[in-house]
Design an enzyme around this catalytic site. Structure first.
Site, PDB file in Angstrom:
ATOM      1  N   SER A 201       0.807  -1.218   0.000  1.00  0.00           N
ATOM      2  CA  SER A 201       0.000   0.000   0.000  1.00  0.00           C
ATOM      3  C   SER A 201       0.840   1.268   0.000  1.00  0.00           C
ATOM      4  O   SER A 201       0.471   2.261  -0.633  1.00  0.00           O
ATOM      5  CB  SER A 201      -0.939  -0.003   1.215  1.00  0.00           C
ATOM      6  OG  SER A 201      -1.797  -1.120   1.181  1.00  0.00           O
ATOM      7  N   HIS A 247       0.959   4.309   4.568  1.00  0.00           N
ATOM      8  CA  HIS A 247       0.280   4.996   3.482  1.00  0.00           C
ATOM      9  C   HIS A 247       0.788   6.430   3.318  1.00  0.00           C
ATOM     10  O   HIS A 247       1.084   6.878   2.203  1.00  0.00           O
ATOM     11  CB  HIS A 247      -1.227   5.005   3.733  1.00  0.00           C
ATOM     12  CG  HIS A 247      -1.844   3.644   3.651  1.00  0.00           C
ATOM     13  ND1 HIS A 247      -3.204   3.435   3.719  1.00  0.00           N
ATOM     14  CD2 HIS A 247      -1.288   2.410   3.482  1.00  0.00           C
ATOM     15  CE1 HIS A 247      -3.454   2.148   3.610  1.00  0.00           C
ATOM     16  NE2 HIS A 247      -2.311   1.504   3.481  1.00  0.00           N
TER      17      HIS A 247
END
Length: 300
Positions: A201, A247
């Site tokens: 991610s 992230h």
């Protein structure tokens, strides 16, 4: 095209033949080197025909077309890096299915044994966890979330990876992906070294950021990527089990690299691209070194 207008046919005059195929009679000559060439060796030129060697020599001086960011332009070139990254993530996931120890041994983990646990971590010298974790995903034992985790990341990589790889070129795209994933791991290490995480991610968020920055620079439509990015940021902070550090770290690293790639002056573009990639890597390594020194100070 150069030909002999009145070829000699006397018994003492040999019939001309192709310089590459001696057994083939021909009266056509290359307009550059004047050698005889048969139909298989003819290549159309602005005037007449040229031989294979002259055409090849002429192409050496032709500048290869480039994209707006300096990559070699090739609309038919397969996105090899994108497909390779997808393949590596899928292989890693199959390894997780085969053995529960894959996640334990290769996930992102800052501190392990120093805190009385049985696992090592980055602070214990297992630096590879900063990189290997970006190819792992939630294991199948986590139920449907595990499958959803890898499916979404691979879909995102497949959806935006080829276009980014085409405009950036292979080495820039690979640098963007790996450094963005590394940026996510480093931020987690800085903020919460006791936590663990897996997933591509961070790298995917870096691609999102780059797609937006490069899209704006080239005048493309960025509305869809903005919507996708905002949606994923909401999910990032709404779901407690998601590592927001990974992230955000990937997003910031990808945006920084994309700005350097997109806005480098044309005259020094290659130098800026290489320098920016190297500088980001050095910065991330330095941050890890400083954090490790802080965590291990006073530990025997």
């Amino acid at each position: 095209m150069s030909t002999d207008p009145t070829p000699a046919t006397g018994p003492d005059t040999p019939v001309p033949s192709c310089y590459r195929h001696p057994g083939r009679e021909t009266y056509v000559r290359c307009t550059r080197c004047d050698r005889y060439i048969c139909p298989d060796c003819m290549r159309d030129a602005a005037v007449g025909h040229q031989c294979v060697e002259c055409v090849s020599e002429g192409q050496k001086g032709v500048r290869q077309p480039r994209t707006a960011l300096g990559a070699r332009a090739s609309g038919t070139q397969a996105p090899v890096v994108t497909y390779t990254l997808i393949g590596l993530c899928v292989l890693a996931y199959l390894g997780e299915v085969a053995s529960d120890g894959v996640v334990r041994d290769f996930m992102m983990l800052g501190l392990g044994a120093f805190q009385g646990g049985t696992l090592g971590g980055v602070a214990e010298g297992e630096w590879y966890r900063l990189v290997t974790s970006m190819f792992l995903h939630q294991p199948p034992s986590n139920g449907s979330f595990g499958i959803t985790h890898i499916l979404f990341n691979m879909w995102a990589l497949w959806a935006i990876g080829p276009s980014l790889e085409q405009v950036l070129g292979r080495w820039r795209f690979l640098a963007l992906y790996v450094l963005s994933g590394l940026g996510g791991s480093v931020l987690l290490y800085l903020v919460d070294p006791f936590d663990s995480a897996v997933g591509a991610s961070g790298a995917i968020f870096g691609l999102f950021a780059a797609f937006f920055v490069i899209g704006r620079k080239m005048g493309g439509q960025v509305g869809p990527i903005v919507f996708l990015l905002v949606l994923n940021l909401v999910i990032t902070f709404a779901v407690p089990s998601i590592s927001w550090e990974g992230h955000i770290g990937g997003l910031a690293t990808g945006a920084l690299l994309a700005l350097a790639y997109a806005y480098a002056p044309k005259s020094r573009r290659q130098l800026v691209h290489v320098g920016a990639s190297a500088a980001v890597l050095v910065l991330l390594v330095a941050l890890v070194l400083v954090k490790t020194a802080d965590l291990t100070s006073g530990v025997a």
